[in-house]
Design a protein around this motif. Sequence first.
Motif, PDB file in Angstrom:
ATOM      1  N   ARG A 137      48.899  27.210  52.247  1.00  9.28           N
ATOM      2  CA  ARG A 137      49.367  26.704  50.946  1.00  9.28           C
ATOM      3  C   ARG A 137      48.558  27.289  49.792  1.00  9.28           C
ATOM      4  O   ARG A 137      48.210  26.598  48.835  1.00  9.28           O
ATOM      5  N   LEU A 138      48.267  28.591  49.896  1.00 12.55           N
ATOM      6  CA  LEU A 138      47.475  29.241  48.860  1.00 12.55           C
ATOM      7  C   LEU A 138      48.264  30.391  48.252  1.00 12.55           C
ATOM      8  O   LEU A 138      49.038  31.066  48.937  1.00 12.55           O
ATOM      9  N   GLN A 139      48.054  30.616  46.967  1.00 12.90           N
ATOM     10  CA  GLN A 139      48.686  31.731  46.284  1.00 12.90           C
ATOM     11  C   GLN A 139      47.776  32.954  46.368  1.00 12.90           C
ATOM     12  O   GLN A 139      46.580  32.859  46.105  1.00 12.90           O
ATOM     13  N   PRO A 140      48.316  34.110  46.728  1.00 14.71           N
ATOM     14  CA  PRO A 140      47.482  35.312  46.790  1.00 14.71           C
ATOM     15  C   PRO A 140      47.024  35.732  45.393  1.00 14.71           C
ATOM     16  O   PRO A 140      47.738  35.544  44.414  1.00 14.71           O
ATOM     17  N   ASN A 141      45.827  36.274  45.324  1.00 19.32           N
ATOM     18  CA  ASN A 141      45.352  36.802  44.052  1.00 19.32           C
ATOM     19  C   ASN A 141      45.517  38.321  44.035  1.00 19.32           C
ATOM     20  O   ASN A 141      46.094  38.911  44.960  1.00 19.32           O
ATOM     21  N   GLU A 142      44.977  38.971  43.014  1.00 16.85           N
ATOM     22  CA  GLU A 142      45.180  40.413  42.879  1.00 16.85           C
ATOM     23  C   GLU A 142      44.524  41.196  44.013  1.00 16.85           C
ATOM     24  O   GLU A 142      45.033  42.232  44.448  1.00 16.85           O
ATOM     25  N   VAL A 143      43.395  40.698  44.541  1.00 14.24           N
ATOM     26  CA  VAL A 143      42.730  41.396  45.648  1.00 14.24           C
ATOM     27  C   VAL A 143      43.563  41.280  46.919  1.00 14.24           C
ATOM     28  O   VAL A 143      43.705  42.250  47.676  1.00 14.24           O
ATOM     29  N   THR A 144      44.133  40.103  47.150  1.00 11.85           N
ATOM     30  CA  THR A 144      44.995  39.906  48.321  1.00 11.85           C
ATOM     31  C   THR A 144      46.188  40.845  48.272  1.00 11.85           C
ATOM     32  O   THR A 144      46.527  41.502  49.263  1.00 11.85           O
ATOM     33  N   ILE A 145      46.816  40.923  47.119  1.00 10.84           N
ATOM     34  CA  ILE A 145      48.019  41.749  46.990  1.00 10.84           C
ATOM     35  C   ILE A 145      47.694  43.229  47.144  1.00 10.84           C
ATOM     36  O   ILE A 145      48.396  43.959  47.854  1.00 10.84           O
ATOM     37  N   SER A 146      46.618  43.682  46.505  1.00  6.22           N
ATOM     38  CA  SER A 146      46.262  45.096  46.638  1.00  6.22           C
ATOM     39  C   SER A 146      45.862  45.432  48.074  1.00  6.22           C
ATOM     40  O   SER A 146      46.002  46.581  48.510  1.00  6.22           O
TER      41      SER A 146
END
Length: 643
Positions: A137-146
Amino acid sequence: MNQISTFCNRYTRQRSPNFNFSASSILRNRRCSSTQSSNCIQSASHASLLEDIKDLKPLQQVHANIITYGLSQNIFLSNRLTNSYTSCGLLTDAWKIFDRIPCKNVVSWTILISGYVKNDLLSDAIALFRDMITIGRLQPNEVTISSILPAFGNLGLIKIGKSVHCFWIRQDFGTNLTVETALVGMYSKFGCIHVARQLFDSMLRRNAVSWNSIISGYSYCGFVEEGFRLFGFMRREGFSVDCCTIMSLISAVSTTNNSHVGVGIHGYTIRTGFKNDPLVSTALMGMYINGNCIQDAYFIFNDMPVKDVVSWTLMLTGFCSSLYWRKALEHFNEMRKVKNLKLDSVALMGILSTCCNLGSLQLGRQVHALIIRIGFIKDMFLGSAMIDMYANCAMLEDARKFFEGMEEKDTACWNAMIAGNGMNGYGKDAINLFLQMKVSGISPDESTLVSVLCACSHSRMVDQGLRIFHHLFKSWNIVPNSRHYACMVDLLGRAGLVNDAYSVVNCMPSHPGPDVYCALLNACKLHGKFELGIEISKKLLDLEPNDAGHYVLLSNMYALADNLEGVKRTRVSLRSRRLEKYPGFSSIELNGQMYTFMAGQKDHPQYFEIGALVKSMILHITEAGYVPGAIWVYEDLLDDDEE
């Protein structure tokens, strides 16, 4: 290009032991004499150590101290531990630590996702990314997406990749150099280079990584000239060239096989000081091997100050792919003498291929024992190579024993065993294996049917071969390709049905390739259809005008038709094009040593003894009624040479 990228990825995953002090001794020195030291200070102490550790032993020491201090539930330290284990390539240990974290945060998930991607566990990374959103139940941040975008690109998951891109836009994260660069790389891998270029052009800020990504993308998609043009723009804008830039350029050259450009890039590499970079040297070796410049690749290999298993294996596969079998054998023997060099499955595949082509049974058995000793015996790729080696060395019973002893068999293993039976004349056994394969639940592929049809051809099983060919699409949903038609032509030709074979060629849905024409030409030569053979030889020359072997075939057909003028004309054409045919050779293994004999070779140390033996054999078979077929050879050879 794919052969060079694979070697470089494997190289970057290797770790050299550069942490040569005892972590436990430092921790002992850092322990406070007072029991009132805070957990915060202890946590920071361990975290600072974990930041520098790249080797397993000190990492385990720090891990043990963390448990001893009762800090194993500290999320900050757990995240650091997970990151350290992924950096060492120990993904199982990293997962165990991650799994024990009671309240995982975005950093926890991102570290493991990134570790999976860097270690090429792409499907696992995507599954973890999904679990982070659905279970965590967590939203990915920019590091996760990259971190996850390269996984989508390498697996070709266009819809998911676009969905994550849309999520990034909807969340209005703003501009982020790392994510935008990862998006450029992802769309390049999808083949959507125009989208990647639009993203690149819209970036407000770029760095060397961004430029490398778009240059590599154009190279990957086949737009080499545009890649080099962007490289020029990159230099004019003042960005420094790094290792990745050089490798992108080398990759671009590898797709074109332009030797002049390759030499230019090699020179630029030397001028910019990247000559001794292991990654760049390995990429340059791959470039020269792809261009069939084995000597240049070997020069770079010998010039490398430090050679790892990747560079050794790449050179070995280069020798094998260019048919330098004896050199491959010598290279492998040198490779085995290197201390602390662990052979991988790619190297073992290469040497098994060499044993197979040289007929070196004794060395093949040694490699078999080596595979058992180092623990690769369950590797199915090596299993199929092992079966192929024994079958090619005429040890079909050993191939069968190995095949039957395998715990798991994939399509390649079945194909190798079917082909082995076929090449040794056991056509019925090959067909029986094919039927067993279907019963076992393994679906045949195109290569399976090629192996079965070849087995029918070698055993003159015309009816069975025709029946299997006509059921390719109906029973197995396989559309016949050029290799299948070549097998059919060979099957009919060996049986003397040359006209039927010619009809098959004329009825092909696509234009016949060289393999089909060669099969028909052999049938013409075998059954005296010389005029048709000349016609087919000319078609072969139209398809591959720079293949010296086709000129020799045409000349032989003219000789068989007693057309000496045609023989002369073909030889003049061959010489005018400055083409050379590599001489044929044979080899035999005696007492563990390989002996090679080459056609026309006069510098062999036992040349006179061999010549005397050949003359004696010719005398005996002539007395038995054999008449030498001098019509097969060029007319200006000496009589003794003709015989």
